[in-house]
Design a protein around this motif. Structure first.
Motif, PDB file in Angstrom:
ATOM      1  N   GLU A  40      16.233 -11.385  -0.370  1.00  0.00           N
ATOM      2  CA  GLU A  40      16.934 -12.577   0.106  1.00  0.00           C
ATOM      3  C   GLU A  40      15.941 -13.675   0.487  1.00  0.00           C
ATOM      4  O   GLU A  40      16.161 -14.856   0.203  1.00  0.00           O
ATOM      5  N   ARG A  41      14.841 -13.282   1.102  1.00  0.00           N
ATOM      6  CA  ARG A  41      13.809 -14.251   1.494  1.00  0.00           C
ATOM      7  C   ARG A  41      13.164 -14.892   0.261  1.00  0.00           C
ATOM      8  O   ARG A  41      12.956 -16.111   0.225  1.00  0.00           O
ATOM      9  N   ILE A  42      12.860 -14.077  -0.744  1.00  0.00           N
ATOM     10  CA  ILE A  42      12.248 -14.615  -1.965  1.00  0.00           C
ATOM     11  C   ILE A  42      13.207 -15.575  -2.664  1.00  0.00           C
ATOM     12  O   ILE A  42      12.809 -16.642  -3.145  1.00  0.00           O
ATOM     13  N   ALA A  43      14.495 -15.198  -2.726  1.00  0.00           N
ATOM     14  CA  ALA A  43      15.487 -16.069  -3.357  1.00  0.00           C
ATOM     15  C   ALA A  43      15.613 -17.395  -2.596  1.00  0.00           C
ATOM     16  O   ALA A  43      15.758 -18.463  -3.213  1.00  0.00           O
ATOM     17  N   ASP A  44      15.505 -17.344  -1.275  1.00  0.00           N
ATOM     18  CA  ASP A  44      15.588 -18.557  -0.469  1.00  0.00           C
ATOM     19  C   ASP A  44      14.384 -19.463  -0.726  1.00  0.00           C
ATOM     20  O   ASP A  44      14.524 -20.691  -0.819  1.00  0.00           O
ATOM     21  N   LEU A  45      13.210 -18.881  -0.873  1.00  0.00           N
ATOM     22  CA  LEU A  45      12.014 -19.671  -1.178  1.00  0.00           C
ATOM     23  C   LEU A  45      12.114 -20.308  -2.557  1.00  0.00           C
ATOM     24  O   LEU A  45      11.636 -21.428  -2.769  1.00  0.00           O
ATOM     25  N   MET A  46      12.715 -19.587  -3.494  1.00  0.00           N
ATOM     26  CA  MET A  46      12.925 -20.170  -4.823  1.00  0.00           C
ATOM     27  C   MET A  46      13.872 -21.364  -4.739  1.00  0.00           C
ATOM     28  O   MET A  46      13.650 -22.402  -5.382  1.00  0.00           O
ATOM     29  N   LEU A 104      14.918  -9.846  -9.770  1.00  0.00           N
ATOM     30  CA  LEU A 104      16.049  -8.949  -9.976  1.00  0.00           C
ATOM     31  C   LEU A 104      15.802  -7.636  -9.242  1.00  0.00           C
ATOM     32  O   LEU A 104      14.678  -7.138  -9.208  1.00  0.00           O
ATOM     33  N   ASP A 105      16.858  -7.093  -8.663  1.00  0.00           N
ATOM     34  CA  ASP A 105      16.773  -5.792  -8.004  1.00  0.00           C
ATOM     35  C   ASP A 105      17.402  -4.742  -8.915  1.00  0.00           C
ATOM     36  O   ASP A 105      18.621  -4.672  -9.051  1.00  0.00           O
ATOM     37  N   GLU A 106      16.566  -3.928  -9.552  1.00  0.00           N
ATOM     38  CA  GLU A 106      17.035  -2.881 -10.444  1.00  0.00           C
ATOM     39  C   GLU A 106      16.828  -1.496  -9.823  1.00  0.00           C
ATOM     40  O   GLU A 106      16.674  -0.506 -10.530  1.00  0.00           O
ATOM     41  N   SER A 107      16.806  -1.443  -8.494  1.00  0.00           N
ATOM     42  CA  SER A 107      16.515  -0.186  -7.790  1.00  0.00           C
ATOM     43  C   SER A 107      17.703   0.763  -7.857  1.00  0.00           C
ATOM     44  O   SER A 107      18.866   0.340  -7.851  1.00  0.00           O
ATOM     45  N   SER A 108      17.393   2.045  -7.920  1.00  0.00           N
ATOM     46  CA  SER A 108      18.404   3.096  -7.749  1.00  0.00           C
ATOM     47  C   SER A 108      17.912   3.958  -6.592  1.00  0.00           C
ATOM     48  O   SER A 108      17.914   3.517  -5.451  1.00  0.00           O
ATOM     49  N   GLU A 109      17.491   5.187  -6.875  1.00  0.00           N
ATOM     50  CA  GLU A 109      16.858   5.977  -5.827  1.00  0.00           C
ATOM     51  C   GLU A 109      15.425   5.510  -5.600  1.00  0.00           C
ATOM     52  O   GLU A 109      14.924   5.535  -4.478  1.00  0.00           O
ATOM     53  N   ASP A 110      14.774   5.103  -6.666  1.00  0.00           N
ATOM     54  CA  ASP A 110      13.424   4.558  -6.570  1.00  0.00           C
ATOM     55  C   ASP A 110      13.488   3.041  -6.553  1.00  0.00           C
ATOM     56  O   ASP A 110      14.409   2.424  -7.100  1.00  0.00           O
ATOM     57  N   ILE A 111      12.501   2.433  -5.923  1.00  0.00           N
ATOM     58  CA  ILE A 111      12.459   0.971  -5.831  1.00  0.00           C
ATOM     59  C   ILE A 111      11.961   0.391  -7.154  1.00  0.00           C
ATOM     60  O   ILE A 111      10.956   0.848  -7.707  1.00  0.00           O
ATOM     61  N   PHE A 136       2.596 -12.716  -1.905  1.00  0.00           N
ATOM     62  CA  PHE A 136       1.997 -12.043  -0.756  1.00  0.00           C
ATOM     63  C   PHE A 136       1.848 -12.995   0.420  1.00  0.00           C
ATOM     64  O   PHE A 136       2.030 -12.602   1.572  1.00  0.00           O
ATOM     65  N   ARG A 137       1.529 -14.255   0.140  1.00  0.00           N
ATOM     66  CA  ARG A 137       1.283 -15.203   1.216  1.00  0.00           C
ATOM     67  C   ARG A 137       2.557 -15.665   1.904  1.00  0.00           C
ATOM     68  O   ARG A 137       2.545 -16.001   3.079  1.00  0.00           O
ATOM     69  N   LEU A 138       3.650 -15.700   1.160  1.00  0.00           N
ATOM     70  CA  LEU A 138       4.876 -16.299   1.695  1.00  0.00           C
ATOM     71  C   LEU A 138       5.946 -15.288   2.071  1.00  0.00           C
ATOM     72  O   LEU A 138       6.930 -15.663   2.711  1.00  0.00           O
ATOM     73  N   THR A 139       5.800 -14.021   1.692  1.00  0.00           N
ATOM     74  CA  THR A 139       6.860 -13.042   1.935  1.00  0.00           C
ATOM     75  C   THR A 139       6.293 -11.780   2.566  1.00  0.00           C
ATOM     76  O   THR A 139       5.082 -11.628   2.735  1.00  0.00           O
ATOM     77  N   ASP A 140       7.196 -10.857   2.880  1.00  0.00           N
ATOM     78  CA  ASP A 140       6.805  -9.577   3.468  1.00  0.00           C
ATOM     79  C   ASP A 140       6.353  -8.563   2.427  1.00  0.00           C
ATOM     80  O   ASP A 140       6.294  -7.362   2.719  1.00  0.00           O
ATOM     81  N   LEU A 141       6.052  -9.025   1.223  1.00  0.00           N
ATOM     82  CA  LEU A 141       5.406  -8.127   0.270  1.00  0.00           C
ATOM     83  C   LEU A 141       3.998  -7.784   0.749  1.00  0.00           C
ATOM     84  O   LEU A 141       3.373  -6.847   0.256  1.00  0.00           O
ATOM     85  N   GLU A 142       3.502  -8.543   1.699  1.00  0.00           N
ATOM     86  CA  GLU A 142       2.273  -8.186   2.414  1.00  0.00           C
ATOM     87  C   GLU A 142       2.541  -8.283   3.908  1.00  0.00           C
ATOM     88  O   GLU A 142       3.042  -9.291   4.393  1.00  0.00           O
TER      89      GLU A 142
END
Length: 745
Positions: free
Chosen positions: A278-284, A296-303, A324-330
């Motif tokens: 949601e955060r990444i989509a908002d930045l876009m 896109l989120d294509e996760s099932s049991e695995d991310i 990494f700089r703008l989101t919680d991916l880091e």
């Protein structure tokens, strides 16, 4: 107000501050000791310890069936933990979540939540039992391994600490906020912890640098990649405080025709996947990720999060660096090893102290279990000794039982038996009087004697005890170490890729705009490069002052009469549909100060700034960028006097400066006489008596000096010998036809 009579025997005359201090201290101690901080020995808080103890009483072992979580929670709050049922259930749910706990202590059946942040089902729907790790934590609980205390109502007893045949504090970590202190311990890999423990047993004075060769760093349940330098990791473990830079794990997939997509397979610990996307989509939407086309989120049991670049020319490393700089991916996983030492004293420990505390606890548990077992053996040997005497004198024993009144006393006196032996003989079953039983008793007696000798030797030798503890640790490593599916390391280590600093402009989509600022300071950014003419509307009573074209990636410099330079991002300007917004709402510009200049920042250029009294200097444009709304002081103003009057950009080819005052005297001098400073008042550029600065401009002498004439024409004077002089001179009257406004433009 009527007087209130009280019984003096029930009233204490104390200061309110003392009473409040005592009450708050009691609350703080209760929070620290009984709620927020884990014990360094078993790594558990009271609620977790009571949960496991209640499940043990319910016989919810790994090999048995499940029971409703509501049953467990009911027992916990009814017998041991008088708090809210939801808080207890939340603690139980977390112990079962594989994405929250590195080595789960509860085996859950049903909906226990997910990494998207969805809550678990109600406790009446879910079921649970203990894992093998939970049973290892309580191994020896019935063998006097630890002390017990009364529960809150005094009806039952609960353990003060678990025997902990598993290094739970480091393996599963802990977080908590107490009063005036907090704890944050990330999870680690059990196999690595066991290796460090074995080394510490062999070399008690091992350094942190050596221990870190075994425990490389945290091992999070959700994986990820740690990009923290080794020196920083060692320093954190040495002091007990620090942090670890944790990044998502990603890979590049070729989609053909020169295109690719990035697949994120692991995200940082305790980051909710749904909120991350949601955060990444908002930045876009805010156009702050111009390199990103879609997510896109294509996760099932695995991310599996798919990131699509805007074009094939975008480098994957650069795109990920922007994310990494703008989101919680880091994120940064903090380390604050604030724990209860001995269950009593809160203290921040180093990694070595935490490991040593666990080993010391295992030593205490081993001694207590050995003494307990030794007592049981001695009691059994005493009973078996009585049995053997009874078999050797079976007929006499039967006679005494049949004929004597005081049977126990007679047996004790006749065969010199203890009371325990006499009582055990009298409690024997008739079927035990067979010959085979006598042989079995002798065999058991000899085995117990050998075990007793081994225990006495163990209690007498510290080296033997450490050998025994080493064997236990090796067994833990075998069950839960790196060679098992649960124990394999999930979080990897890597160096952060060397990517050139990504400028802010790269994070903004480049679009043309036209900047308009009115005389009253209302600013706006109109889409596209439009003509600045009469079609642009202003508020009633307002008029145009500044107008120029730019791009959303540009920085805009505002120069105020107080000598301060302010920086604004063109992408943050209000749209051009209305009249804009007051620029004073965007920066801290006092109401009494005027806007002297507004222009696009041009790196590498020179800027000329001059005051009302003709003082000035030039400076690099790169030195005027301000990082705060308060701006950057460039020209010093004397108590509101000698304010800034003109600020202009100097072109690279310009070699002379022309200055004119309100006294109608013009002076031209070489630009190399203009001093260069970063901040100050500046020397006098033109001498005035009662007059002030009219205007100043830089130009190229070959092309001459130009100024506007009436009717829209422009006049250019090439013979400027009459006005040439040294900086600080008075000058002479300008050429005929020079504007009466004393302005060059």
């Amino acid at each position: 107000m009527s007087d209130i009579s009280v019984n003096d025997d029930n009233v204490l005359d104390v200061a309110l501050s003392d009473t409040l201090g005592d009450r708050y201290l009691s609350y703080a101690l209760s929070t620290i000791m009984s709620r927020s901080l884990p014990d360094v020995r078993d790594g558990l808080k009271p609620v977790h310890r009571r949960l496991l103890f209640a499940m043990r009483h319910l016989k919810l072992n790994p090999e048995t069936g499940f029971k409703k979580c509501a049953r467990v929670v009911g027992d916990v709050i009814g017998k041991y933990h008088p708090h809210g049922d939801q808080s207890v259930y939340d603690a139980m749910v977390r112990l079962a979540q594989e994405f929250a706990v590195r080595y789960p202590l509860v085996d859950g059946q049903g909906n226990f939540g997910n990494i998207d942040g969805d809550n678990a089902a109600a406790m009446r729907y879910t079921e649970a039992r203990m894992t093998a790790i939970a049973t290892a934590l309580m191994e020896g609980l019935d063998q006097d391994a630890v002390d017990f205390r009364e529960t809150y109502d005094g009806e039952e007893e609960e353990p003060i600490v678990m025997p902990a045949n598993f290094p739970n504090l480091l393996a599963n970590g802990a977080t908590g906020i107490a009063v005036g202190m907090a704890t944050s311990i990330p999870p680690h890999n059990v196999g690595e912890i066991c290796n460090a423990l074995l080394h510490l047993i062999k070399f008690p004075n091992a350094t942190i640098e050596k221990i870190v060769t075994f425990i490389n760093g945290p091992d999070f349940p959700t994986g990820g990649t740690i990009v923290e330098p080794r020196e920083s990791i060692i320093r954190s473990y040495e002091t007990g405080r620090g942090s670890f830079r944790l990044r998502a794990k990603w890979e590049v997939e070729d989609t053909g025709r020169g295109m690719y997509q990035i697949v994120i397979t692991e995200i940082p610990y305790q980051v909710q996947k749904s909120k991350l996307i949601e955060r990444i989509a908002d930045l876009m939407y805010q156009k702050k990720l111009p390199l990103l086309a879609d997510i896109l989120d294509e996760s099932s049991e695995d991310i599996r999060i798919v990131v699509e670049p805007k074009s094939r020319t975008v480098e994957p490393e650069v795109l990920m660096e922007s994310l990494f700089r703008l989101t919680d991916l880091e994120t940064r996983a903090s380390l604050n090893m604030n724990v209860l030492e001995g269950g009593k004293l809160p203290r921040v420990m180093s990694l070595r102290e935490v490991l040593q505390a666990f080993l010391d606890h295992r030593q205490d548990v081993l001694v207590r279990r050995s003494k307990y077992r030794l007592g049981k053996i001695e009691h059994r040997l005493e009973v078996l000794g009585g049995y053997l005497i009874a078999y050797l004198n079976l007929d006499e024993v039967i006679r005494i039982i049949r004929e004597e009144d005081a049977v126990k006393k007679c047996l004790m006196d006749t065969f010199s038996l203890t009371e325990v032996q006499a009582e055990s003989i009298l409690n024997m079953r008739l079927r035990s009087l067979r010959k085979l039983e006598e042989m079995e008793i002798k065999t058991e007696y000899e085995a117990l004697e050998a075990e007793k000798a081994g225990l006495l030797e163990l209690l007498a030798s510290e080296d033997l005890r450490w050998t025994h503890i080493s064997d236990e640790i090796k067994d833990i490593r075998k069950k839960f170490g790196a060679k098992t599916e649960l124990g394999a390391r999930r979080t990897l280590f890597a160096d952060a890729p060397v990517v050139d600093m990504i400028p802010v402009e790269a994070m903004i989509e480049k679009e043309p705009i036209t900047v308009i600022c009115s005389h009253k300071g209302w600013v706006r950014g109109m889409k596209g490069h439009v003509a600045i003419d009469d079609k642009i509307k202003y508020k009633d009573g307002d008029k145009p002052k500044f107008g120029f074209t730019a791009y959303t990636t540009d920085k805009m410099i505002l120069v105020a009469s107080n000598g301060r330079f302010y920086t604004l991002g063109c992408d943050k300007l209000p749209g051009g549909r209305g009249h804009g917004e007051p620029v004073r709402l965007m920066i801290d510009l006092p109401n009494e100060e005027e806007i002297i200049g507004l222009f696009v920042h041009q790196p590498g250029k020179k800027i000329m700034v001059v005051s009302e009294r003709g003082r000035g200097f030039m400076l690099d444009a790169d030195n005027v960028i301000a990082s705060t709304k308060n701006g950057k002081q460039v020209m010093n103003v004397e108590d509101g006097k000698n304010k800034v009057a003109v600020c202009r950009i100097i072109e690279d080819e310009d070699d002379h400066v022309a200055i004119i005052g309100t006294s109608r005297k013009m002076l031209i001098f070489p630009i190399d006489q203009m001093p260069q400073m970063n901040r100050g008042r500046g020397p006098i550029l033109q001498k005035y008596n009662e007059a002030q600065l009219g205007d100043i401009i830089s130009f190229k002498a070959e092309e001459g000096l130009s100024w506007p004439m009436k009717g829209g024409k422009t006049r250019t004077e090439t013979d400027l010998t009459a006005w040439l002089g040294r900086r600080g001179s008075v000058g002479r009257m300008p050429p005929h036809g020079f504007p009466t406004t004393n302005r060059f433009s």
